[in-house]
Design an enzyme around this catalytic site. Structure first.
Site, PDB file in Angstrom:
ATOM      1  N   CYS A  80       0.813  -1.217   0.000  1.00 60.37           N
ATOM      2  CA  CYS A  80       0.000   0.000   0.000  1.00 60.37           C
ATOM      3  C   CYS A  80       0.856   1.281   0.000  1.00 60.37           C
ATOM      4  O   CYS A  80       1.440   1.605  -1.022  1.00 60.37           O
ATOM      5  CB  CYS A  80      -0.973  -0.076   1.167  1.00 60.37           C
ATOM      6  SG  CYS A  80      -2.490   0.802   0.850  1.00 60.37           S
ATOM      7  N   HIS A 176      -3.061  -5.647   1.857  1.00 60.91           N
ATOM      8  CA  HIS A 176      -2.257  -5.824   3.077  1.00 60.91           C
ATOM      9  C   HIS A 176      -2.200  -7.286   3.501  1.00 60.91           C
ATOM     10  O   HIS A 176      -3.001  -7.708   4.346  1.00 60.91           O
ATOM     11  CB  HIS A 176      -2.877  -5.020   4.223  1.00 60.91           C
ATOM     12  CG  HIS A 176      -2.770  -3.544   4.078  1.00 60.91           C
ATOM     13  ND1 HIS A 176      -1.734  -2.808   4.605  1.00 60.91           N
ATOM     14  CD2 HIS A 176      -3.567  -2.668   3.450  1.00 60.91           C
ATOM     15  CE1 HIS A 176      -1.897  -1.535   4.319  1.00 60.91           C
ATOM     16  NE2 HIS A 176      -3.005  -1.407   3.616  1.00 60.91           N
ATOM     17  N   GLU A 178      -0.286  -8.618   5.493  1.00 64.82           N
ATOM     18  CA  GLU A 178       0.041  -8.696   6.930  1.00 64.82           C
ATOM     19  C   GLU A 178      -1.221  -8.674   7.794  1.00 64.82           C
ATOM     20  O   GLU A 178      -1.165  -8.953   8.985  1.00 64.82           O
ATOM     21  CB  GLU A 178       1.005  -7.565   7.329  1.00 64.82           C
ATOM     22  CG  GLU A 178       0.422  -6.174   7.418  1.00 64.82           C
ATOM     23  CD  GLU A 178       0.236  -5.501   6.045  1.00 64.82           C
ATOM     24  OE1 GLU A 178       0.450  -6.168   5.008  1.00 64.82           O
ATOM     25  OE2 GLU A 178      -0.142  -4.307   6.025  1.00 64.82           O
TER      26      GLU A 178
END
Ligand code: GLN
Length: 197
Positions: A80, A176, A178
């Site tokens: 991002c 994302h 993560e």
């Protein structure tokens, strides 16, 4: 294996948590000054606010050393805002001032191009080499990849739109990984960097 997370601003704790879960044997450090780049096997650039991260990179003296390290072959997974900082160039958007970029990933992106925070969402993403089921990507005020230049290749799609690209060991994603409970993207990145089998 020594992994760095750029620790200036953004979802740094989330990246650390994901690495602790997905790559438990790795030693993870936060990168805040140029000395922290030494002896890293790979670096993760978090999401956050790209203008703020760019300013802090300059203030901390990290801007040039980071660009040099990536050009010298340091594997990077950028999500991002991190992708925005790696991009070859930014198409002007509605968000006012854009940050400078490192120009190490041959993509053109436009910031905040899917609209406001309210339009952030989860969506299935097809990632090259991951097979099924699709990866569930979290999109948060994400940039849009407008074009992928000749020295980069698309590696992730949401419907037919490109949401990830790589150039060698430099990966940039508009979502994302993560934040997803799924280690496949991290593993694929580390595998492509020759760090896991
Ligand atoms: N909208 C942010 C920017 O332009 C990126 C959002 C994110 O990293 N989740 O920097």
């Amino acid at each position: 294996m020594k992994l760095g997370v750029l620790g200036l601003q953004g979802d740094v704790p989330e990246h650390r948590r994901a690495l602790a879960r997905f790559v438990p044997r790795a030693h993870v450090v936060e990168v805040r000054r140029s000395a922290d780049l030494a002896s890293l096997d790979a670096l993760f650039l978090p999401g956050g606010e790209s203008t703020t991260i760019a300013r802090l990179l300059e203030e901390s003296g990290l801007w040039n050393p980071l660009g040099t390290a990536v050009r010298a072959g340091l594997p990077v997974l950028a999500t991002c805002a991190g992708l925005i900082l790696l991009a070859r160039d930014l198409a002007p958007g509605a968000s006012g001032t854009d940050p400078p970029t490192l120009g190490v990933l041959d993509v053109q992106v436009r910031r905040n191009d899917y609209g406001a925070q309210a339009e952030s969402c989860e969506a299935p993403v097809r990632v090259e080499g991951l097979g099924s089921p699709p990866f569930v990507g979290a999109f948060i005020r994400s940039p849009r990849i407008l074009s992928v230049g000749p020295s980069a290749t698309a590696i992730a799609w949401r419907d037919r739109e490109v949401v990830g690209a790589r150039s060698g060991k430099v990966w940039g994603l508009t979502f994302h990984p993560e934040l997803s409970d799924d280690p496949r993207v991290h593993r694929a990145f580390l595998r492509s960097a020759g760090l896991v089998r």
